[in-house]
Write a protein that holds these residues in place. Sequence first.
Motif, PDB file in Angstrom:
ATOM      1  N   PRO A  77       0.858  -1.293   0.212  1.00  0.00           N
ATOM      2  CA  PRO A  77       0.074   0.003   0.089  1.00  0.00           C
ATOM      3  C   PRO A  77       0.981   1.161  -0.064  1.00  0.00           C
ATOM      4  CG  PRO A  77      -0.805  -1.651   1.745  1.00  0.00           C
ATOM      5  CD  PRO A  77       0.588  -1.912   1.239  1.00  0.00           C
ATOM      6  N   ARG A  78       0.159   2.395  -0.428  1.00  0.00           N
ATOM      7  CA  ARG A  78       1.143   3.565  -0.176  1.00  0.00           C
ATOM      8  C   ARG A  78       0.789   4.629   0.708  1.00  0.00           C
ATOM      9  NH1 ARG A  78       3.744   4.416  -5.769  1.00  0.00           N
ATOM     10  NH2 ARG A  78       2.601   2.907  -7.195  1.00  0.00           N
ATOM     11  N   VAL A  79       1.514   5.396   0.993  1.00  0.00           N
ATOM     12  CA  VAL A  79       1.234   6.434   2.065  1.00  0.00           C
ATOM     13  C   VAL A  79       1.634   7.651   1.366  1.00  0.00           C
ATOM     14  CG1 VAL A  79       1.658   4.951   3.818  1.00  0.00           C
ATOM     15  CG2 VAL A  79       3.621   6.108   3.184  1.00  0.00           C
ATOM     16  N   ALA A  80       1.132   8.665   2.090  1.00  0.00           N
ATOM     17  CA  ALA A  80       1.410  10.032   1.520  1.00  0.00           C
ATOM     18  C   ALA A  80       2.404  10.701   2.745  1.00  0.00           C
ATOM     19  CB  ALA A  80       0.007  11.071   1.768  1.00  0.00           C
ATOM     20  N   VAL A  81       3.487  11.256   2.159  1.00  0.00           N
ATOM     21  CA  VAL A  81       4.510  11.720   2.957  1.00  0.00           C
ATOM     22  C   VAL A  81       4.114  13.327   3.166  1.00  0.00           C
ATOM     23  CG1 VAL A  81       6.894  11.961   3.136  1.00  0.00           C
ATOM     24  CG2 VAL A  81       6.032  10.305   1.740  1.00  0.00           C
ATOM     25  N   ALA A 100      -5.645  16.786  -3.471  1.00  0.00           N
ATOM     26  CA  ALA A 100      -5.531  17.214  -4.952  1.00  0.00           C
ATOM     27  C   ALA A 100      -5.022  18.803  -5.098  1.00  0.00           C
ATOM     28  CB  ALA A 100      -7.074  17.645  -5.338  1.00  0.00           C
ATOM     29  N   GLY A 101      -4.316  18.800  -5.981  1.00  0.00           N
ATOM     30  CA  GLY A 101      -3.509  20.186  -6.192  1.00  0.00           C
ATOM     31  C   GLY A 101      -2.233  20.408  -5.492  1.00  0.00           C
ATOM     32  N   GLU A 102      -1.963  19.476  -4.600  1.00  0.00           N
ATOM     33  CA  GLU A 102      -0.825  19.647  -3.827  1.00  0.00           C
ATOM     34  C   GLU A 102       0.559  19.830  -4.644  1.00  0.00           C
ATOM     35  OE1 GLU A 102      -0.262  20.224  -0.414  1.00  0.00           O
ATOM     36  OE2 GLU A 102      -2.307  19.857   0.608  1.00  0.00           O
ATOM     37  N   PRO A 103       1.654  20.468  -4.478  1.00  0.00           N
ATOM     38  CA  PRO A 103       2.685  20.116  -5.187  1.00  0.00           C
ATOM     39  C   PRO A 103       3.485  19.022  -4.616  1.00  0.00           C
ATOM     40  CG  PRO A 103       2.541  22.459  -4.554  1.00  0.00           C
ATOM     41  CD  PRO A 103       1.614  21.828  -3.586  1.00  0.00           C
ATOM     42  N   LEU A 104       3.884  18.192  -5.785  1.00  0.00           N
ATOM     43  CA  LEU A 104       4.265  16.835  -5.634  1.00  0.00           C
ATOM     44  C   LEU A 104       5.866  16.851  -5.680  1.00  0.00           C
ATOM     45  CD1 LEU A 104       3.498  13.957  -4.689  1.00  0.00           C
ATOM     46  CD2 LEU A 104       3.642  13.378  -7.259  1.00  0.00           C
ATOM     47  N   VAL A 105       6.679  16.445  -4.685  1.00  0.00           N
ATOM     48  CA  VAL A 105       8.185  16.048  -4.762  1.00  0.00           C
ATOM     49  C   VAL A 105       8.214  14.572  -5.289  1.00  0.00           C
ATOM     50  CG1 VAL A 105      10.336  15.779  -3.478  1.00  0.00           C
ATOM     51  CG2 VAL A 105       8.495  17.683  -3.055  1.00  0.00           C
ATOM     52  N   TRP A 106       8.783  14.591  -6.719  1.00  0.00           N
ATOM     53  CA  TRP A 106       8.592  13.452  -7.196  1.00  0.00           C
ATOM     54  C   TRP A 106       9.729  13.401  -8.319  1.00  0.00           C
ATOM     55  CZ3 TRP A 106       5.751   9.623  -5.970  1.00  0.00           C
ATOM     56  CH2 TRP A 106       5.596   8.411  -6.686  1.00  0.00           C
ATOM     57  N   HIS A 107      10.185  12.276  -9.280  1.00  0.00           N
ATOM     58  CA  HIS A 107      11.190  12.450  -9.985  1.00  0.00           C
ATOM     59  C   HIS A 107      10.727  12.811 -11.332  1.00  0.00           C
ATOM     60  CE1 HIS A 107       9.614   8.507 -11.134  1.00  0.00           C
ATOM     61  NE2 HIS A 107       9.622   8.066 -10.016  1.00  0.00           N
ATOM     62  N   ALA A 108      11.339  12.870 -12.376  1.00  0.00           N
ATOM     63  CA  ALA A 108      10.925  13.754 -13.542  1.00  0.00           C
ATOM     64  C   ALA A 108       9.870  13.162 -14.427  1.00  0.00           C
ATOM     65  CB  ALA A 108      12.327  13.719 -14.540  1.00  0.00           C
ATOM     66  N   GLU A 134      13.586  14.837   2.957  1.00  0.00           N
ATOM     67  CA  GLU A 134      14.423  16.509   3.177  1.00  0.00           C
ATOM     68  C   GLU A 134      13.472  17.490   2.529  1.00  0.00           C
ATOM     69  OE1 GLU A 134      16.555  17.323   5.472  1.00  0.00           O
ATOM     70  OE2 GLU A 134      16.683  14.929   6.097  1.00  0.00           O
ATOM     71  N   HIS A 135      13.007  17.312   1.258  1.00  0.00           N
ATOM     72  CA  HIS A 135      12.213  18.401   0.410  1.00  0.00           C
ATOM     73  C   HIS A 135      10.706  18.481   1.178  1.00  0.00           C
ATOM     74  CE1 HIS A 135      14.933  19.226  -2.463  1.00  0.00           C
ATOM     75  NE2 HIS A 135      15.147  18.348  -2.926  1.00  0.00           N
ATOM     76  N   VAL A 136      10.233  17.283   1.475  1.00  0.00           N
ATOM     77  CA  VAL A 136       8.855  17.397   2.285  1.00  0.00           C
ATOM     78  C   VAL A 136       9.045  18.138   3.492  1.00  0.00           C
ATOM     79  CG1 VAL A 136       7.090  15.881   3.148  1.00  0.00           C
ATOM     80  CG2 VAL A 136       8.003  15.275   1.103  1.00  0.00           C
ATOM     81  N   ALA A 137      10.004  17.611   4.465  1.00  0.00           N
ATOM     82  CA  ALA A 137      10.257  18.171   5.644  1.00  0.00           C
ATOM     83  C   ALA A 137      10.392  19.944   5.709  1.00  0.00           C
ATOM     84  CB  ALA A 137      11.538  17.732   6.310  1.00  0.00           C
ATOM     85  N   ALA A 138      11.005  20.339   4.437  1.00  0.00           N
ATOM     86  CA  ALA A 138      11.313  21.615   4.134  1.00  0.00           C
ATOM     87  C   ALA A 138      10.092  22.183   3.722  1.00  0.00           C
ATOM     88  CB  ALA A 138      12.294  21.925   3.200  1.00  0.00           C
ATOM     89  N   GLY A 139       9.103  21.900   3.633  1.00  0.00           N
ATOM     90  CA  GLY A 139       7.379  22.309   2.899  1.00  0.00           C
ATOM     91  C   GLY A 139       7.479  22.455   1.894  1.00  0.00           C
ATOM     92  N   ARG A 140       8.409  21.994   0.948  1.00  0.00           N
ATOM     93  CA  ARG A 140       8.419  22.244  -0.645  1.00  0.00           C
ATOM     94  C   ARG A 140       7.265  21.413  -1.264  1.00  0.00           C
ATOM     95  NH1 ARG A 140      14.872  21.862  -0.371  1.00  0.00           N
ATOM     96  NH2 ARG A 140      15.316  23.755   0.508  1.00  0.00           N
ATOM     97  N   GLY A 141       6.619  20.664  -0.572  1.00  0.00           N
ATOM     98  CA  GLY A 141       5.591  19.653  -1.370  1.00  0.00           C
ATOM     99  C   GLY A 141       5.127  18.471  -0.458  1.00  0.00           C
ATOM    100  N   ILE A 142       4.375  17.606  -1.100  1.00  0.00           N
ATOM    101  CA  ILE A 142       4.188  16.355  -0.606  1.00  0.00           C
ATOM    102  C   ILE A 142       4.653  15.299  -1.619  1.00  0.00           C
ATOM    103  CG2 ILE A 142       2.063  17.194   0.455  1.00  0.00           C
ATOM    104  CD1 ILE A 142       0.426  15.372  -1.711  1.00  0.00           C
ATOM    105  N   SER A 143       4.522  14.112  -1.047  1.00  0.00           N
ATOM    106  CA  SER A 143       5.009  12.990  -2.059  1.00  0.00           C
ATOM    107  C   SER A 143       4.325  11.523  -1.567  1.00  0.00           C
ATOM    108  CB  SER A 143       6.573  12.552  -1.702  1.00  0.00           C
ATOM    109  OG  SER A 143       7.073  11.991  -2.864  1.00  0.00           O
ATOM    110  N   PHE A 144       4.626  10.442  -2.229  1.00  0.00           N
ATOM    111  CA  PHE A 144       3.866   9.425  -2.054  1.00  0.00           C
ATOM    112  C   PHE A 144       5.131   8.055  -1.712  1.00  0.00           C
ATOM    113  CE2 PHE A 144       0.778  11.695  -4.296  1.00  0.00           C
ATOM    114  CZ  PHE A 144      -0.448  11.654  -3.374  1.00  0.00           C
ATOM    115  N   LEU A 145       4.882   7.306  -0.927  1.00  0.00           N
ATOM    116  CA  LEU A 145       6.078   6.229  -0.885  1.00  0.00           C
ATOM    117  C   LEU A 145       5.371   5.081  -0.502  1.00  0.00           C
ATOM    118  CD1 LEU A 145       8.797   8.050   1.194  1.00  0.00           C
ATOM    119  CD2 LEU A 145       9.046   7.271  -1.319  1.00  0.00           C
ATOM    120  N   ALA A 146       5.964   3.960  -0.853  1.00  0.00           N
ATOM    121  CA  ALA A 146       5.303   2.559  -0.301  1.00  0.00           C
ATOM    122  C   ALA A 146       5.382   2.799   1.127  1.00  0.00           C
ATOM    123  CB  ALA A 146       6.391   1.502  -0.733  1.00  0.00           C
ATOM    124  N   ARG A 147       4.565   1.681   1.761  1.00  0.00           N
ATOM    125  CA  ARG A 147       4.201   1.711   3.065  1.00  0.00           C
ATOM    126  C   ARG A 147       5.703   1.354   4.033  1.00  0.00           C
ATOM    127  NH1 ARG A 147       0.477  -3.208   4.810  1.00  0.00           N
ATOM    128  NH2 ARG A 147       2.083  -4.377   4.182  1.00  0.00           N
TER     129      ARG A 147
END
Length: 223
Positions: A77-81, A100-108, A134-147
């Motif tokens: 399952p995935r989680v939001a970071v 919805a609409g949240e900036p996403l820290v992701w690869h290219a 580190e980017h999420v912690a700095a408030g630059r966006g959210i992300s998704f990772l595996a559980r």
Amino acid sequence: MAARGSRRIMVGFRAGIAVAPAVRLFADRHPDVLVDVQRIEWDDQAPMLLDGRIDVGYVRLPIDEAGLRVAPLYTEPRVAVLPAGHRLAGKEEVTETDLAGEPLVWHADPSTQPTRRPHPNAGYLVRGVDETLEHVAAGRGISFLARSATVFYSHPDVIYVPVPELAPDQVCLAVAASRTSPVVDDFFTAAQAAAEITAECGNYEMWQLGGDAVSNGGDVGAQ
């Protein structure tokens, strides 16, 4: 080459994937073979298999399967970071609509985003979990990772929140299609036999319950 003319194989693995259960099972049959491990990322998992730097890979989809033999192993399952101060950080779970609409820290490649509607790119190219946190912690966006990130990675300024409606993260085993080695094939088989234990290593709820099956490598052989 990782295993050319030697009793040694190199196993690549993506973040959050425990290799030890398969290594223990493989060692029962090949106690004389040294299994080395190397962390791989989304952008080098296929090249490292094809050029022989690793013999077997625990990979996460998507991957360019050209020249590879790829077998599904398990899903996560995935989680939001989220940043610790995010408006949804205290929720037990969230939905795609909530985010919805949240900036996403992701690869290219935005096509690999797990959501039905793509998020705007936060503008930071990341290769691995550490950069993401580190980017999420700095408030630059959210992300998704595996559980499994909730077990293997913690950060004082990051919160993980389940997103049940997201498609799960697919973990696979991969080898170069041209690779012919009984030893590598035996590790592949051991990894498949240990898949359930490997998956549970990334399940925080299992650890909270004690995780006897996870911690007891001897149970793997009974699968």
